[in-house]
Scaffold this motif. Structure first.
Motif, mmCIF file in Angstrom:
data_model
loop_
_atom_site.group_PDB
_atom_site.id
_atom_site.type_symbol
_atom_site.label_atom_id
_atom_site.label_comp_id
_atom_site.label_asym_id
_atom_site.label_seq_id
_atom_site.Cartn_x
_atom_site.Cartn_y
_atom_site.Cartn_z
ATOM 1 N N GLN A 132 4.322 4.103 7.799
ATOM 2 C CA GLN A 132 4.493 4.804 6.523
ATOM 3 C C GLN A 132 5.501 4.086 5.633
ATOM 4 O O GLN A 132 5.306 3.954 4.418
ATOM 5 N N LYS A 133 6.582 3.590 6.230
ATOM 6 C CA LYS A 133 7.591 2.840 5.476
ATOM 7 C C LYS A 133 6.992 1.555 4.906
ATOM 8 O O LYS A 133 7.281 1.160 3.766
ATOM 9 N N ALA A 134 6.154 0.896 5.690
ATOM 10 C CA ALA A 134 5.516 -0.338 5.227
ATOM 11 C C ALA A 134 4.594 -0.060 4.040
ATOM 12 O O ALA A 134 4.510 -0.870 3.106
ATOM 13 N N VAL A 135 3.917 1.097 4.051
ATOM 14 C CA VAL A 135 3.046 1.467 2.926
ATOM 15 C C VAL A 135 3.878 1.674 1.668
ATOM 16 O O VAL A 135 3.515 1.220 0.568
ATOM 17 N N ASP A 136 5.025 2.350 1.804
ATOM 18 C CA ASP A 136 5.893 2.581 0.637
ATOM 19 C C ASP A 136 6.353 1.263 0.030
ATOM 20 O O ASP A 136 6.335 1.076 -1.209
ATOM 21 N N SER A 137 6.792 0.328 0.848
ATOM 22 C CA SER A 137 7.259 -0.968 0.365
ATOM 23 C C SER A 137 6.130 -1.737 -0.313
ATOM 24 O O SER A 137 6.330 -2.370 -1.370
ATOM 25 N N ALA A 138 4.950 -1.696 0.282
ATOM 26 C CA ALA A 138 3.807 -2.418 -0.285
ATOM 27 C C ALA A 138 3.401 -1.818 -1.629
ATOM 28 O O ALA A 138 2.995 -2.543 -2.552
ATOM 29 N N GLU A 139 3.498 -0.503 -1.753
ATOM 30 C CA GLU A 139 3.151 0.133 -3.022
ATOM 31 C C GLU A 139 4.128 -0.269 -4.128
ATOM 32 O O GLU A 139 3.715 -0.526 -5.279
ATOM 33 N N ALA A 141 5.889 -3.089 -4.288
ATOM 34 C CA ALA A 141 5.631 -4.495 -4.603
ATOM 35 C C ALA A 141 4.383 -4.639 -5.469
ATOM 36 O O ALA A 141 4.343 -5.440 -6.413
ATOM 37 N N TYR A 142 3.355 -3.836 -5.158
ATOM 38 C CA TYR A 142 2.128 -3.888 -5.946
ATOM 39 C C TYR A 142 2.379 -3.386 -7.366
ATOM 40 O O TYR A 142 1.884 -3.969 -8.339
ATOM 41 N N GLU A 143 3.128 -2.305 -7.482
ATOM 42 C CA GLU A 143 3.426 -1.758 -8.814
ATOM 43 C C GLU A 143 4.177 -2.771 -9.668
ATOM 44 O O GLU A 143 3.877 -2.938 -10.871
ATOM 45 N N LYS A 144 5.156 -3.467 -9.108
ATOM 46 C CA LYS A 144 5.930 -4.473 -9.834
ATOM 47 C C LYS A 144 5.034 -5.620 -10.310
ATOM 48 O O LYS A 144 5.108 -6.065 -11.473
ATOM 49 N N ALA A 145 4.157 -6.110 -9.395
ATOM 50 C CA ALA A 145 3.257 -7.208 -9.738
ATOM 51 C C ALA A 145 2.248 -6.778 -10.803
ATOM 52 O O ALA A 145 1.900 -7.554 -11.708
ATOM 53 N N TYR A 146 1.777 -5.524 -10.716
ATOM 54 C CA TYR A 146 0.803 -5.022 -11.675
ATOM 55 C C TYR A 146 1.421 -4.906 -13.073
ATOM 56 O O TYR A 146 0.818 -5.330 -14.078
ATOM 57 N N ALA A 194 -3.577 -6.905 -1.437
ATOM 58 C CA ALA A 194 -4.059 -7.111 -0.069
ATOM 59 C C ALA A 194 -3.065 -6.569 0.957
ATOM 60 O O ALA A 194 -3.453 -5.933 1.948
ATOM 61 N N ARG A 195 -1.769 -6.814 0.712
ATOM 62 C CA ARG A 195 -0.746 -6.305 1.636
ATOM 63 C C ARG A 195 -0.712 -4.779 1.637
ATOM 64 O O ARG A 195 -0.511 -4.150 2.688
ATOM 65 N N LEU A 196 -0.926 -4.166 0.487
ATOM 66 C CA LEU A 196 -0.949 -2.711 0.403
ATOM 67 C C LEU A 196 -2.144 -2.144 1.177
ATOM 68 O O LEU A 196 -2.008 -1.142 1.905
ATOM 69 N N ASP A 197 -3.312 -2.783 1.058
ATOM 70 C CA ASP A 197 -4.493 -2.324 1.796
ATOM 71 C C ASP A 197 -4.279 -2.404 3.301
ATOM 72 O O ASP A 197 -4.649 -1.491 4.054
ATOM 73 N N ASP A 198 -3.678 -3.517 3.756
ATOM 74 C CA ASP A 198 -3.401 -3.660 5.186
ATOM 75 C C ASP A 198 -2.458 -2.577 5.678
ATOM 76 O O ASP A 198 -2.661 -1.991 6.752
ATOM 77 N N ALA A 199 -1.414 -2.314 4.924
ATOM 78 C CA ALA A 199 -0.441 -1.297 5.327
ATOM 79 C C ALA A 199 -1.082 0.087 5.389
ATOM 80 O O ALA A 199 -0.815 0.874 6.304
ATOM 81 N N ARG A 200 -1.936 0.380 4.411
ATOM 82 C CA ARG A 200 -2.600 1.686 4.411
ATOM 83 C C ARG A 200 -3.555 1.831 5.590
ATOM 84 O O ARG A 200 -3.643 2.906 6.209
ATOM 85 N N ARG A 201 -4.300 0.773 5.921
ATOM 86 C CA ARG A 201 -5.225 0.845 7.056
ATOM 87 C C ARG A 201 -4.471 1.078 8.360
ATOM 88 O O ARG A 201 -4.897 1.877 9.202
ATOM 89 N N THR A 202 -3.380 0.373 8.536
ATOM 90 C CA THR A 202 -2.580 0.559 9.750
ATOM 91 C C THR A 202 -2.070 1.988 9.854
ATOM 92 O O THR A 202 -2.132 2.625 10.920
ATOM 93 N N TYR A 203 -1.605 2.522 8.742
ATOM 94 C CA TYR A 203 -1.072 3.880 8.738
ATOM 95 C C TYR A 203 -2.181 4.898 9.022
ATOM 96 O O TYR A 203 -1.986 5.850 9.791
#
Length: 417
Positions: A132-139, A141-146, A194-203
């Motif tokens: 869950q923590k990894a998903v938060d971090s990935a989100e 990072a994605y928001e900043k890049a977007y 891509a990193r966000l998708d991986d984190a969500r799948r794992t969670y």
């Protein structure tokens, strides 16, 4: 000559004369008069008729298994013998651990480790919280890049650095980003997504609990280790009775050596072959009677539980497999015994019956002969259901109590063929 006749008494001559007279009369009667026919008759009666189909087959258990050793070793313990009742997953015999191959011995350690890993997955929240923590971090990072990439679609503030009199200075102005900057921003955004998708799948897998992929993999590792370890044992696959046993303590066995045979004697079946002529009269649920050469003077009962839908041809004869389950089997009935089976395919009550042996075929018609005033009278009949001995009269000038001739001649005589 006179002396010869004088040797016999008068009484002897009288008896001899009577015998000769009887012989002469018998010869005269047999040679001169009409032929005298002795008829066997039976009264026509009403009753019940049971039509059946007969066949033979061998008894088998509904479930049967031969247990063989999966590895080499020395038998350490034997827990059952012939006749023992066993439960599913019961251990019948085992091998000495010291005699087993290395991979079987190590399987015990692998099993302990696999079970612990599975238990951790099912009972610990650490992995789920970390995911869950990894998903938060990935989100984030994605928001900043977007957001950065969206800014590049219009004018942005650009900082320009330069030296003046040896001093680094900067100035800001609005302008459009270069193609290189936009391309790099696109790459950064794609990577963050891509990193966000991986984190969500794992969670999401961890949220599945016992149904997650990680748990499934852990369970597979436990099953693999258990299967390898089970090679040291003979284990019952179902509830049943030990019908054959061969191992003894101290025996050296190898992979493929037969240990036991077990059968579920609570359900005994007989498979019989029924000809194509009779198969359409056989149906599931019909009752049957069974007799055994090995069990004299006792009749058993059963029920048709399966009727084959495809025939087998053997030497030009087509037959179908019919399965009968015994409903009152006892300890005398054993797998492998030969049974004579009669399946009741039809039962009619209170009908007019005639013996099959009395029926003849004359000019394409079925006929019987009644004895009327000591003379045979031919009667045409139409027959319905039949058993081995009797048939139902559907139509014909016959009534209850009539005397039917059982032995009409089979040749063209005074009253037909």
């Amino acid at each position: 000559m006179k002396q010869f006749f004088s040797r016999f008494s008068r009484r002897t001559w009288i008896v001899a004369g009577v015998v000769v007279l009887i012989i002469i009369i018998a010869v005269a009667v047999n040679s001169g008069g009409d032929e005298v026919i002795a008829f066997q008759t039976s009264s026509v009666e009403r009753g019940n008729l049971v039509a059946s189909v007969g066949a033979t087959g061998s008894v088998r258990a509904r479930q049967s298994a031969t247990l063989i050793w999966q590895t080499s070793g020395i038998v350490e313990s034997v827990n059952v013998e012939v006749g023992s009742r066993i439960s599913r997953d019961g251990v019948l015999a085992s091998l000495d651990k010291a005699s087993l191959s290395q991979n079987v011995i190590l399987a015990e350690a692998d099993l302990v480790s696999a079970k612990k890993a599975l238990e951790d997955l099912l009972s610990s929240d650490t992995a789920r919280l970390e995911a869950q923590k990894a998903v938060d971090s990935a989100e984030k990072a994605y928001e900043k890049a977007y957001n950065w990439r969206m800014k590049l679609n219009g004018k942005i503030e650009i900082t320009d650095y330069y030296f003046e009199f040896g001093i680094l200075k900067s100035r800001q102005y609005k302008g459009y980003a270069s193609a290189e900057t936009i391309a790099q921003a696109d790459k950064d955004l794609a990577l963050a997504e891509a990193r966000l998708d991986d984190a969500r799948r794992t969670y999401e897998r961890l949220l599945g609990g016992a149904d997650s992929a990680e748990v499934a993999a852990a369970e597979a590792r436990v099953a693999a280790a258990q299967s390898t370890l089970n090679a040291a044992y003979l284990i019952a696959p179902f509830d049943g009775t030990v019908t054959q046993a061969s191992p003894a303590v101290g025996d050296q066995v190898t992979a493929g050596t037969v240990g036991y045979r077990i059968d579920d004697l609570s359900h005994l079946l007989v498979d019989v072959q029924v000809s194509e002529v009779d198969i359409n009269s056989v149906a599931v649920g019909q009752s049957a009677t069974l007799t055994f050469d090995a069990i004299l003077g006792k009749e058993y009962h059963g029920e048709v539980v399966q009727v084959g839908q495809a025939g087998d041809t053997v030497q030009g004869v087509v037959s179908f497999t019919v399965t009968i389950e015994l409903t009152d089997a006892d300890e005398l009935v054993k797998p492998g015994m030969t049974a004579a089976v009669n399946v009741v395919v039809e039962e009619v009550k209170d009908v007019l019956l005639i013996p099959n042996r009395a029926v003849r075929l004359v000019d394409g018609n079925r006929v019987v002969y009644l004895l009327v005033n000591n003379q045979p009278v031919q009667v045409k009949v139409q027959l319905g259901s039949s058993s081995d001995l009797e048939s139902v009269v559907v139509e014909g000038d016959i009534k209850e109590g009539d005397l039917i001739i059982l032995n009409p001649p089979s040749f063209n005589g005074p009253f037909g063929g």
